[in-house]
Every structure is written in structure tokens, then in C-alpha cells.
Motif scaffolding. Structure first.
Motif, PDB file in Angstrom:
ATOM      1  N   ASN A 222      -3.081  -8.323   7.390  1.00  0.00           N
ATOM      2  CA  ASN A 222      -3.124  -8.245   8.853  1.00  0.00           C
ATOM      3  C   ASN A 222      -2.328  -7.052   9.384  1.00  0.00           C
ATOM      4  O   ASN A 222      -2.635  -6.520  10.452  1.00  0.00           O
ATOM      5  N   SER A 223      -1.284  -6.646   8.642  1.00  0.00           N
ATOM      6  CA  SER A 223      -0.416  -5.551   9.085  1.00  0.00           C
ATOM      7  C   SER A 223      -0.995  -4.172   8.780  1.00  0.00           C
ATOM      8  O   SER A 223      -0.562  -3.180   9.362  1.00  0.00           O
ATOM      9  N   LEU A 224      -1.945  -4.113   7.849  1.00  0.00           N
ATOM     10  CA  LEU A 224      -2.522  -2.828   7.447  1.00  0.00           C
ATOM     11  C   LEU A 224      -3.671  -2.412   8.354  1.00  0.00           C
ATOM     12  O   LEU A 224      -4.423  -3.251   8.848  1.00  0.00           O
ATOM     13  N   LYS A 225      -3.817  -1.099   8.541  1.00  0.00           N
ATOM     14  CA  LYS A 225      -5.033  -0.570   9.154  1.00  0.00           C
ATOM     15  C   LYS A 225      -6.193  -0.730   8.161  1.00  0.00           C
ATOM     16  O   LYS A 225      -5.974  -0.833   6.950  1.00  0.00           O
ATOM     17  N   GLN A 226      -7.410  -0.701   8.682  1.00  0.00           N
ATOM     18  CA  GLN A 226      -8.584  -0.680   7.810  1.00  0.00           C
ATOM     19  C   GLN A 226      -8.490   0.522   6.890  1.00  0.00           C
ATOM     20  O   GLN A 226      -8.258   1.651   7.346  1.00  0.00           O
ATOM     21  N   GLY A 227      -8.596   0.306   5.587  1.00  0.00           N
ATOM     22  CA  GLY A 227      -8.474   1.402   4.627  1.00  0.00           C
ATOM     23  C   GLY A 227      -7.056   1.652   4.163  1.00  0.00           C
ATOM     24  O   GLY A 227      -6.828   2.479   3.279  1.00  0.00           O
ATOM     25  N   GLY A 228      -6.077   0.939   4.753  1.00  0.00           N
ATOM     26  CA  GLY A 228      -4.695   1.045   4.305  1.00  0.00           C
ATOM     27  C   GLY A 228      -4.503   0.425   2.939  1.00  0.00           C
ATOM     28  O   GLY A 228      -5.335  -0.356   2.466  1.00  0.00           O
ATOM     29  N   LEU A 229      -3.390   0.762   2.277  1.00  0.00           N
ATOM     30  CA  LEU A 229      -3.165   0.348   0.895  1.00  0.00           C
ATOM     31  C   LEU A 229      -1.943  -0.549   0.752  1.00  0.00           C
ATOM     32  O   LEU A 229      -0.932  -0.355   1.434  1.00  0.00           O
ATOM     33  N   LEU A 230      -2.045  -1.508  -0.173  1.00  0.00           N
ATOM     34  CA  LEU A 230      -0.928  -2.328  -0.625  1.00  0.00           C
ATOM     35  C   LEU A 230      -0.621  -1.945  -2.066  1.00  0.00           C
ATOM     36  O   LEU A 230      -1.506  -1.953  -2.920  1.00  0.00           O
ATOM     37  N   PHE A 231       0.640  -1.612  -2.341  1.00  0.00           N
ATOM     38  CA  PHE A 231       1.104  -1.192  -3.670  1.00  0.00           C
ATOM     39  C   PHE A 231       2.028  -2.284  -4.193  1.00  0.00           C
ATOM     40  O   PHE A 231       3.086  -2.529  -3.630  1.00  0.00           O
ATOM     41  N   ILE A 232       1.605  -2.969  -5.278  1.00  0.00           N
ATOM     42  CA  ILE A 232       2.390  -4.083  -5.832  1.00  0.00           C
ATOM     43  C   ILE A 232       2.994  -3.688  -7.177  1.00  0.00           C
ATOM     44  O   ILE A 232       2.730  -2.602  -7.690  1.00  0.00           O
ATOM     45  N   GLY A 233       3.785  -4.597  -7.758  1.00  0.00           N
ATOM     46  CA  GLY A 233       4.533  -4.287  -8.962  1.00  0.00           C
ATOM     47  C   GLY A 233       3.770  -4.532 -10.247  1.00  0.00           C
ATOM     48  O   GLY A 233       2.754  -5.235 -10.283  1.00  0.00           O
ATOM     49  N   SER A 234       4.301  -3.991 -11.332  1.00  0.00           N
ATOM     50  CA  SER A 234       3.633  -4.076 -12.633  1.00  0.00           C
ATOM     51  C   SER A 234       3.665  -5.483 -13.212  1.00  0.00           C
ATOM     52  O   SER A 234       2.938  -5.794 -14.150  1.00  0.00           O
ATOM     53  N   THR A 235       4.505  -6.362 -12.643  1.00  0.00           N
ATOM     54  CA  THR A 235       4.564  -7.744 -13.117  1.00  0.00           C
ATOM     55  C   THR A 235       3.618  -8.648 -12.333  1.00  0.00           C
ATOM     56  O   THR A 235       3.599  -9.854 -12.551  1.00  0.00           O
ATOM     57  N   GLU A 236       2.846  -8.067 -11.413  1.00  0.00           N
ATOM     58  CA  GLU A 236       2.048  -8.867 -10.483  1.00  0.00           C
ATOM     59  C   GLU A 236       0.571  -8.509 -10.545  1.00  0.00           C
ATOM     60  O   GLU A 236       0.206  -7.400 -10.921  1.00  0.00           O
ATOM     61  N   GLN A 237      -0.253  -9.457 -10.140  1.00  0.00           N
ATOM     62  CA  GLN A 237      -1.659  -9.172  -9.868  1.00  0.00           C
ATOM     63  C   GLN A 237      -2.147 -10.167  -8.820  1.00  0.00           C
ATOM     64  O   GLN A 237      -1.622 -11.266  -8.719  1.00  0.00           O
ATOM     65  N   ILE A 238      -3.117  -9.746  -8.019  1.00  0.00           N
ATOM     66  CA  ILE A 238      -3.664 -10.616  -6.975  1.00  0.00           C
ATOM     67  C   ILE A 238      -5.038 -11.068  -7.457  1.00  0.00           C
ATOM     68  O   ILE A 238      -6.022 -10.329  -7.355  1.00  0.00           O
ATOM     69  N   MET A 239      -5.100 -12.268  -7.999  1.00  0.00           N
ATOM     70  CA  MET A 239      -6.343 -12.761  -8.599  1.00  0.00           C
ATOM     71  C   MET A 239      -7.438 -12.958  -7.545  1.00  0.00           C
ATOM     72  O   MET A 239      -8.600 -12.695  -7.784  1.00  0.00           O
ATOM     73  N   ASN A 240      -7.044 -13.439  -6.365  1.00  0.00           N
ATOM     74  CA  ASN A 240      -8.014 -13.770  -5.310  1.00  0.00           C
ATOM     75  C   ASN A 240      -8.033 -12.703  -4.215  1.00  0.00           C
ATOM     76  O   ASN A 240      -8.131 -13.014  -3.033  1.00  0.00           O
ATOM     77  N   TYR A 241      -7.925 -11.438  -4.624  1.00  0.00           N
ATOM     78  CA  TYR A 241      -7.770 -10.359  -3.639  1.00  0.00           C
ATOM     79  C   TYR A 241      -8.959 -10.270  -2.676  1.00  0.00           C
ATOM     80  O   TYR A 241      -8.786  -9.976  -1.493  1.00  0.00           O
ATOM     81  N   ARG A 242     -10.178 -10.572  -3.143  1.00  0.00           N
ATOM     82  CA  ARG A 242     -11.343 -10.509  -2.246  1.00  0.00           C
ATOM     83  C   ARG A 242     -11.215 -11.538  -1.126  1.00  0.00           C
ATOM     84  O   ARG A 242     -11.523 -11.239   0.036  1.00  0.00           O
ATOM     85  N   ASP A 243     -10.762 -12.744  -1.467  1.00  0.00           N
ATOM     86  CA  ASP A 243     -10.596 -13.802  -0.458  1.00  0.00           C
ATOM     87  C   ASP A 243      -9.569 -13.408   0.595  1.00  0.00           C
ATOM     88  O   ASP A 243      -9.618 -13.888   1.730  1.00  0.00           O
ATOM     89  N   LEU A 244      -8.607 -12.559   0.205  1.00  0.00           N
ATOM     90  CA  LEU A 244      -7.518 -12.179   1.110  1.00  0.00           C
ATOM     91  C   LEU A 244      -7.818 -10.895   1.877  1.00  0.00           C
ATOM     92  O   LEU A 244      -6.974 -10.412   2.640  1.00  0.00           O
ATOM     93  N   GLY A 245      -9.027 -10.319   1.663  1.00  0.00           N
ATOM     94  CA  GLY A 245      -9.434  -9.160   2.457  1.00  0.00           C
ATOM     95  C   GLY A 245      -9.154  -7.809   1.830  1.00  0.00           C
ATOM     96  O   GLY A 245      -9.056  -6.803   2.538  1.00  0.00           O
ATOM     97  N   TYR A 246      -9.057  -7.765   0.489  1.00  0.00           N
ATOM     98  CA  TYR A 246      -8.773  -6.501  -0.191  1.00  0.00           C
ATOM     99  C   TYR A 246      -9.898  -6.130  -1.161  1.00  0.00           C
ATOM    100  O   TYR A 246     -10.647  -6.996  -1.625  1.00  0.00           O
ATOM    101  N   LYS A 247      -9.962  -4.854  -1.498  1.00  0.00           N
ATOM    102  CA  LYS A 247     -10.671  -4.437  -2.715  1.00  0.00           C
ATOM    103  C   LYS A 247      -9.651  -3.745  -3.604  1.00  0.00           C
ATOM    104  O   LYS A 247      -8.710  -3.110  -3.112  1.00  0.00           O
ATOM    105  N   ARG A 248      -9.825  -3.873  -4.897  1.00  0.00           N
ATOM    106  CA  ARG A 248      -8.864  -3.295  -5.836  1.00  0.00           C
ATOM    107  C   ARG A 248      -9.238  -1.849  -6.118  1.00  0.00           C
ATOM    108  O   ARG A 248     -10.332  -1.562  -6.592  1.00  0.00           O
TER     109      ARG A 248
END
Length: 257
Positions: A222-248
Motif C-alpha cells: 500500500n505504501s509503494l507507488k505502482q512499479g515501486g520495489l520491495l527489497f527483502i533479506g537473503s533469509t526471507e521469501q514471500i511465497m504468496n507474493y501474487r496474493d499480496l500484490g507483487y510480482k517477483r
């Protein structure tokens, strides 16, 4: 020890930290070790100590927040940010990017961001919002003094340009410090910055429950602009990223769609 549920309620009243959002076994082990250190025998006695002893209270908050940090942590990901994603963001949103370093710990990450971005845009066009739950680490970040191990990942040219040796430590330059605005903030309860081009939140949400993770990633979206990026850590992954509104975009970079 009995009484952990009541302890969680009392801690929330004192600190606004919701222990229910953390993995219980791990969190109880950390708290029990503090109780033992203070030679107490109950959660109730520890709450009394936290209310009465300012140093014990600060120690508790500092102990709960996981502060393992270093500059340019996971260099391959920073190389990707430098070579691919900063050019993409600048091309899409312009030079004055809106960036948030969430759970920034002792400042290593937001200062790394400033140095990395300074290769692409002038320093005076850079402004990073950096937040953390723990006021003690924010205080350390504002001082900007680091040991040799913390800065080992900094490229040599940036190390020479932006650090000054002080005894056996290294002080980051005021030119870099001025580009970062530190704020105290709780990811689980406080409002998030908005209209962002890039959010970094790395190696933090692994300590939260799945429900809390989804809540955080959704609010980041919700905080990102359309096309904005989220950078996460090497110990993490977002399994349900499509449901949350992202593409990898790659293993640790997700784009709001």
C-alpha cells in the motif's frame, strides 16, 4: 514460568510492542534469559522491574530487537540494486527517489543506501527515511561509529571517501548522515510512510508469525507507488507474493503491480 499471557498484555501497555506477533518459543527463551540475569523468579516480578528501572526497560527493548547488521550485507544483492534496480527506479520515477529503510537497526543499511545511490545521483538529491523500534539503536545510528567488521563490505573507494578512522573504529561522514532521517517506529502498529519508490526490510520479518508477515508485506504494498520495489533479506521469501500484490523481479526484489 506461568503468566506469560498476562506478561504480554503488560508489556504491550508499557512498550506498545505486541509479543503475540513474535514466534513464542524463541521470544520466551530470550525473555527468560533476561529474567534469570536479574535473579528474578516470575514474569510479574520482571514487569515490576521494567516499570521501576529505566536501564532495565531500555535493556529489555534492546534485547527484543534483533540487531545483526553490517554495511552492504549480501553484496551480490547490493550489486543488483546498483546495476539494475537503481537505474530502473531513476528512469521510472526520476532522480529524487522516495526510499524507506524499515527496521534499520544501527544505520548500516540506510547509510549503505545513500552511498550506493550516490553513484547515480548527487548527494543533495538523496533523502532516506530510516525507522526502527529501538531508540537505542537509532541513537547509535545517529552517532555513526562502526567497527572494522561492520564496514568490511563497503567498496574501497566509498570507504576512503566517506569514513574517517577514529581509534580502532570508523566514523561515517556528515555528508552521508545528513541524507538520512531517523524515526522511531513500530512496524506492527504505527502508520507507514507513503508514496514510496523503494522499501528495504531485510532479515527482520523472519521473527514474526505468518499472519504478521502478511500484514506487513500488504502494508508495504500500500505504501509503494505502482512499479515501486520491495527489497527483502537473503533469509526471507514471500511465497504468496501474487496474493499480496507483487510480482517477483528476482529472488529478493518484488515489484508492486
Amino acid at each position: 514460568m506461568e503468566g506469560y499471557e498476562q506478561f504480554k498484555t503488560q508489556v504491550y501497555a508499557l512498550t506498545k510492542i505486541d509479543l503475540s506477533s513474535y514466534k513464542e518459543k524463541q521470544m520466551r527463551r530470550r525473555i527468560d534469559s533476561l529474567i534469570t540475569k536479574h535473579k528474578l523468579d516470575s514474569y510479574e516480578a520482571y514487569v515490576h522491574l521494567l516499570r521501576d528501572d529505566h536501564e532495565a526497560f531500555d535493556e529489555f527493548v534492546n534485547f527484543l530487537t534483533i540487531n545483526v547488521s553490517e554495511f552492504y550485507r549480501n553484496p551480490d544483492q547490493w550489486k543488483l540494486l546498483d546495476e539494475e534496480y537503481f537505474p530502473y527506479l531513476i528512469d521510472k520515477f526520476g532522480q529524487k527517489l522516495n526510499i524507506w529503510s524499515a527496521a534499520c537497526s544501527t544505520g548500516d543499511e540506510p547509510y549503505s543506501l545513500v552511498m550506493c545511490l550516490s553513484k547515480h545521483v548527487p548527494l543533495d538529491r538523496i533523502h532516506i527515511i530510516a525507522t526502527d523500534l529501538d531508540k537505542q539503536v537509532i541513537a547509535k545510528a545517529k552517532v555513526g561509529l562502526y567497527n572494522e567488521k561492520s564496514i568490511k563490505g563497503v567498496p574501497d573507494d566509498l570507504k576512503t571517501r566517506y569514513f574517517r578512522k577514529v581509534g580502532s573504529s570508523y566514523q561515517i561522514s556528515e555528508d552521508i548522515k545528513r541524507r538520512v532521517e531517523f524515526r522511531e517506529s513500530n512496524l506492527l502498529k504505527d502508520p507507514y510512510p507513503t508514496n514510496l519508490d523503494l522499501i528495504l526490510c531485510r532479515n527482520v520479518v523472519i521473527y514474526f508469525t505468518d499472519e504478521a508477515k502478511d500484514q506487513i508485506y500488504s502494508k508495504f504494498n500500500n505504501s509503494l507507488k505502482q512499479g515501486g520495489l520491495l527489497f527483502i533479506g537473503s533469509t526471507e521469501q514471500i511465497m504468496n507474493y501474487r496474493d499480496l500484490g507483487y510480482k517477483r523481479r528476482s529472488s529478493f526484489f518484488y515489484e508492486k503491480v
